[in-house]
Design a protein around this motif. Structure first.
Motif, PDB file in Angstrom:
ATOM      1  N   ASN B 153       0.828  -1.212   0.000  1.00 16.44           N
ATOM      2  CA  ASN B 153       0.000   0.000   0.000  1.00 16.44           C
ATOM      3  C   ASN B 153       0.861   1.261   0.000  1.00 16.44           C
ATOM      4  OD1 ASN B 153      -2.685   1.387   0.369  1.00 16.44           O
ATOM      5  ND2 ASN B 153      -1.584   2.157   2.161  1.00 16.44           N
ATOM      6  N   LEU B 154       1.882   1.269   0.870  1.00 21.80           N
ATOM      7  CA  LEU B 154       2.736   2.459   0.970  1.00 21.80           C
ATOM      8  C   LEU B 154       3.514   2.674  -0.328  1.00 21.80           C
ATOM      9  CD1 LEU B 154       4.019   2.024   4.656  1.00 21.80           C
ATOM     10  CD2 LEU B 154       2.262   3.617   3.829  1.00 21.80           C
ATOM     11  N   GLU B 155       3.915   1.580  -0.945  1.00 21.70           N
ATOM     12  CA  GLU B 155       4.673   1.660  -2.200  1.00 21.70           C
ATOM     13  C   GLU B 155       3.817   2.296  -3.310  1.00 21.70           C
ATOM     14  OE1 GLU B 155       6.225  -2.221  -3.447  1.00 21.70           O
ATOM     15  OE2 GLU B 155       6.006  -1.490  -5.518  1.00 21.70           O
ATOM     16  N   VAL B 156       2.592   1.801  -3.447  1.00 30.53           N
ATOM     17  CA  VAL B 156       1.690   2.348  -4.475  1.00 30.53           C
ATOM     18  C   VAL B 156       1.377   3.811  -4.166  1.00 30.53           C
ATOM     19  CG1 VAL B 156      -0.635   2.213  -5.479  1.00 30.53           C
ATOM     20  CG2 VAL B 156       0.660   0.097  -5.005  1.00 30.53           C
ATOM     21  N   LEU B 157       1.032   4.071  -2.898  1.00 30.30           N
ATOM     22  CA  LEU B 157       0.677   5.421  -2.475  1.00 30.30           C
ATOM     23  C   LEU B 157       1.799   6.406  -2.791  1.00 30.30           C
ATOM     24  CD1 LEU B 157      -1.407   7.127  -0.885  1.00 30.30           C
ATOM     25  CD2 LEU B 157      -0.321   6.351   1.229  1.00 30.30           C
ATOM     26  N   ARG B 158       3.034   6.010  -2.447  1.00 31.56           N
ATOM     27  CA  ARG B 158       4.187   6.908  -2.620  1.00 31.56           C
ATOM     28  C   ARG B 158       4.623   7.048  -4.077  1.00 31.56           C
ATOM     29  NH1 ARG B 158       7.046   4.560   2.767  1.00 31.56           N
ATOM     30  NH2 ARG B 158       6.083   5.990   4.259  1.00 31.56           N
ATOM     31  N   ARG B 161       2.220  10.174  -4.489  1.00 26.18           N
ATOM     32  CA  ARG B 161       2.490  11.394  -3.713  1.00 26.18           C
ATOM     33  C   ARG B 161       3.277  11.071  -2.454  1.00 26.18           C
ATOM     34  NH1 ARG B 161      -3.298  12.016  -1.597  1.00 26.18           N
ATOM     35  NH2 ARG B 161      -3.172  11.340   0.577  1.00 26.18           N
ATOM     36  N   GLU B 162       3.806  12.124  -1.810  1.00 24.63           N
ATOM     37  CA  GLU B 162       4.533  11.936  -0.554  1.00 24.63           C
ATOM     38  C   GLU B 162       3.570  11.443   0.520  1.00 24.63           C
ATOM     39  OE1 GLU B 162       7.521  14.545   0.608  1.00 24.63           O
ATOM     40  OE2 GLU B 162       8.386  13.908  -1.305  1.00 24.63           O
ATOM     41  N   GLY B 222      -2.762   2.428  -2.329  1.00 24.20           N
ATOM     42  CA  GLY B 222      -3.218   3.793  -2.523  1.00 24.20           C
ATOM     43  C   GLY B 222      -4.082   4.323  -1.394  1.00 24.20           C
ATOM     44  N   ILE B 223      -4.162   3.590  -0.280  1.00 32.42           N
ATOM     45  CA  ILE B 223      -4.968   4.048   0.861  1.00 32.42           C
ATOM     46  C   ILE B 223      -4.151   5.059   1.669  1.00 32.42           C
ATOM     47  CG2 ILE B 223      -6.107   3.350   3.009  1.00 32.42           C
ATOM     48  CD1 ILE B 223      -6.409   0.539   1.667  1.00 32.42           C
ATOM     49  N   GLU B 289      -6.644   8.231  -8.067  1.00 35.10           N
ATOM     50  CA  GLU B 289      -6.236   7.319  -9.146  1.00 35.10           C
ATOM     51  C   GLU B 289      -6.550   5.852  -8.818  1.00 35.10           C
ATOM     52  OE1 GLU B 289      -4.402   9.585  -7.664  1.00 35.10           O
ATOM     53  OE2 GLU B 289      -3.427  10.884  -9.150  1.00 35.10           O
ATOM     54  N   MET B 290      -6.615   5.496  -7.524  1.00 41.74           N
ATOM     55  CA  MET B 290      -6.781   4.097  -7.143  1.00 41.74           C
ATOM     56  C   MET B 290      -8.179   3.792  -6.601  1.00 41.74           C
ATOM     57  SD  MET B 290      -4.027   2.547  -7.955  1.00 41.74           S
ATOM     58  CE  MET B 290      -4.295   0.977  -7.133  1.00 41.74           C
ATOM     59  N   ALA B 291      -9.068   4.802  -6.545  1.00 39.29           N
ATOM     60  CA  ALA B 291     -10.357   4.634  -5.875  1.00 39.29           C
ATOM     61  C   ALA B 291     -11.184   3.498  -6.480  1.00 39.29           C
ATOM     62  CB  ALA B 291     -11.138   5.947  -5.904  1.00 39.29           C
ATOM     63  N   ASP B 292     -11.258   3.452  -7.803  1.00 39.56           N
ATOM     64  CA  ASP B 292     -12.073   2.403  -8.429  1.00 39.56           C
ATOM     65  C   ASP B 292     -11.495   1.012  -8.171  1.00 39.56           C
ATOM     66  OD1 ASP B 292     -13.998   4.116  -9.386  1.00 39.56           O
ATOM     67  OD2 ASP B 292     -12.967   4.468 -11.296  1.00 39.56           O
TER      68      ASP B 292
END
Lengths: 343, 343
Positions: B153-158, B161-162, B222-223, B289-292
Motif C-alpha cells: 500500500n505504501l509503495e503504491v501510495l508513494r 504522492r509523498e 493507494g490508501i 487514481e486508485m479509488a475504483d
C-alpha cells in the motif's frame, strides 16, 4: 449455575473455574509460555512478553498508593517476574458516572509518577463511563523485553544445571533451591482492609516496582523461579511454584519478614498473613550456590528485609511451614483471597 | 466536579476530557504515533503496534454477536485500520458475582470462534469477580504486525504522492482523495438499542473482522487514511479524519449505504444513523487514481455494499453532507455516542 466471587479471587477455586470454563475453549502457545500455564506473562516472540491485569481495588485511593500506582506497578511486576524489562503499556479505564474529578486527577498523577519510576510509556488507551457502581476499574497491559540482566541470569544458572526455559518461570524451581522472599509480607491486603474498616494505625500498602531490585538479582545470576505473591499472598505463590515445579517447599515461620503492626492487625482480624496480598514483593527460587549472593544483591538494591525463608525439596510435594512453636503444618493453596477487590 | 457519561462516550466531550485530565498528565510517543493523537493503535517498534479497548456493552449477548465476538473483532479492527495484521491478544474479564455461567460459556465460545476467524491467539489473561452491577466487562489488548500488504500500500501510495507516515493514519487524508465506506451503516448501535427496547425486527449487529477485507484493499494500494466508525459512527470518524488531516470532506447522503430496516428504526426513534456505532466497517481515504480499484477489491472481498461516498477537499474544513433533497448541511462532530454502553 452462576459465577461466584471465589471464581475470580486468585486461588484454587479460580484455577478450577478457568480450567473448566476458559482453557477448555481458548488456549494457545505462541512461543514457550502457554495460556493455560497461568504464568505472569507470555512470550510472543524471542524478545518480548505480554501481560494484562484489570484492577478493581476498592477504595481506589488507599494508604501507600492508589489504583493508579497499582495499575502500573502491578502489571510491570508481572513482566519483571519472568525476567522481562517493562517497556510499553496500555491503559483502559472504566469510570462510574459521577466519579469525583479530584480523585481521578490524583489517580492520573499517580499513574504518571509510577510510569516515571519504572521507565515505561503508556502508548495507547481507552475510556468508558458507565452507570454501574464500579467506582473506577483500570486495565493495563504491559510489554516487556528481554535484556542483558536476564541473559546473565540464565548464563550463571546454566553453568550449574540445565534450565529448559528461555524466561524465568514459576515452574523452574529445583530440588534444593533456596527460597528467598524480597521483603515483609501482607502489607497491601492489610492496608486495604484497614482503610475499609476505618482502622488507621499506619499500615501502608507495599505497592512498588519490583523490577528495580529484580534486575540486580538477575545480574547476580542463578534465579531458577520467580513469582509475585499478590492475590492469595505468599501461600498461593509458594503452592503454585511447588505444584508447577513438581517439588515441595519447606519454609520457616520465624524467617518470614512481617512488620509488627501488620502482624497485630492480622491477629486482631483472624487473617492469615501468608494468604494476604502483596504488591511489591517477589518470591525467588535460587540455586543454593548463589543464594547468599542474591540475598546480598537484594539488600544492596534496597530490600533490607529480604530473607532466605526456606528451600525446595523432593522429599514431599506440599508447602510445609515449620512454625515458631517448633511444630510443622501444611500451608494449603488458598481457595481464594480473603479480601475481595484487593487489587 | 464529577465525571459524566459524555466524558467517555467517544465524541467531542470525551476528547476535551482526555485533553484536560489525561494527556496533561501522561503522554508519550515511542515511535511515530503519540498517545494524545488518539489513533486507533500505537507503534512500539518498526514492526509492531499495540491497542486496547474495554467492552462494557449491555446486553452482553445481542442480535448478531456478543461481548465475546465484539472484544476480539473490535480490538483487531483497531489494529487493522493502521494497516497492522492482528496477531496476539490479552483478555481481562471483570464479571459480576452471580453472572450466569451459561451466558459466560456462550461468550467464551464466541471468543474462541472469533479468534479463529481473525487468526489471533489470546496469550495472556486475567479474571476478576466483583459485586458491582457490571454484568461483564471484557478488556482486550492486541498486538499487530507490519506485513507485506501494508508495504505494498505504501509503495503504491508513494508512487503518486509523498506520505510521511510508516503506518496508515487517520490524519493521512489529502485534498482530492476519495472517501470510501466499506458497507452499510448504523447496524451495531441499532441492534443494541432494538434489543434493549424489545423491538425485534431482525436488525443484526455488523460486528465483523475488517482485516479480512482491509488486507485486500491494502494489497491493491493507494490508501491514505483509515478509521473504523465505532462510537459516534461515521459522523465522528469523518470529523476526526478531516480535522486531523486539515481538510474538509464532502459526502453524498444518497451514496451512504444503509439497510431499509435500520433506516426505518432510526427514523422511528429520531436517531441519526450517521452518529450510530458500527463494528465491522471502515472509512477509507484513497488517492483518486486508485479509488475504483480499491472499490473493486473491497467488493471482491465480500463488501458488496462498499461505496465511494465523497471526497476530501481543501475548499472548506468541515464535513459537509449533500442531502438527498439537494440541500447541504454541516455534519458536526457528535458530542457523544447517542447510545450508552454500545461497545
Amino acid at each position: 449455575m452462576m459465577i461466584r466471587k471465589e471464581d475470580g479471587a486468585g486461588g484454587r477455586y479460580m484455577n478450577e473455574f478457568l480450567r473448566k470454563h476458559v482453557f477448555s475453549k481458548i488456549n494457545s502457545r505462541v512461543c514457550e509460555i502457554e495460556l493455560a500455564e497461568m504464568e505472569d506473562s507470555a512470550d510472543f516472540n524471542e524478545t518480548s512478553v505480554l501481560t494484562t491485569d484489570s484492577y478493581v481495588v476498592d477504595p481506589p485511593v488507599f494508604p501507600g498508593g492508589s489504583i493508579g500506582s497499582l495499575a502500573i506497578f502491578g502489571t510491570c511486576n508481572d513482566l519483571a517476574v519472568v525476567g522481562a524489562e517493562p517497556k510499553f503499556m496500555s491503559l483502559a479505564l472504566v469510570i462510574q458516572d459521577g466519579f469525583s474529578t479530584e480523585i481521578f486527577d490524583r489517580i492520573m498523577s499517580d499513574i504518571s509518577d509510577a510510569c516515571g519510576k519504572v521507565g515505561v510509556s503508556i502508548i495507547t488507551g481507552d475510556t468508558k463511563v458507565v452507570e454501574a457502581n464500579v467506582g473506577i476499574i483500570a486495565n493495563t497491559s504491559g510489554i516487556g523485553m528481554r535484556n542483558p540482566f536476564l541473559d546473565k541470569n540464565l548464563e550463571v544458572l546454566r553453568s550449574y544445571r540445565e534450565y529448559p526455559f528461555t524466561w524465568v518461570r514459576d515452574r523452574g524451581l529445583g530440588n534444593g533451591d533456596a527460597v528467598i522472599l524480597s521483603g515483609s509480607i501482607a502489607e497491601h491486603g492489610s492496608a486495604i482492609m484497614a482503610r475499609r474498616i476505618g482502622f488507621d494505625h499506619g499500615i501502608q500498602s507495599d505497592v512498588f516496582p519490583v523490577w528495580t531490585f529484580v534486575k540486580e538479582a538477575l545480574s547476580t545470576g542463578g534465579i531458577s523461579a520467580m513469582k509475585d505473591p499478590t492475590r492469595g499472598g505468599v501461600a498461593a505463590a509458594l503452592n503454585e511454584m511447588a505444584e508447577k515445579s513438581g517439588v515441595g517447599i519447606k519454609v520457616y515461620e520465624d524467617r518470614i519478614p512481617i512488620k509488627d503492626e501488620v502482624k497485630s492487625f492480622c491477629e486482631l482480624l483472624g487473617l492469615d498473613p501468608l494468604t494476604m496480598a502483596n504488591e511489591g514483593k517477589v518470591v525467588f527460587g535460587v540455586i543454593p550456590e548463589m543464594a547468599d549472593d542474591i540475598l546480598k544483591a537484594l539488600k544492596k538494591a534496597g530490600q533490607k528485609d529480604a530473607e532466605i525463608i526456606g528451600y525446595a525439596t523432593d522429599e514431599f510435594r506440599e508447602v510445609v511451614l515449620e512454625t515458631s512453636a517448633g511444630t510443622s503444618r501444611v500451608v494449603p493453596q488458598p481457595v481464594s483471597d480473603p479480601i475481595p477487590r484487593v487489587c
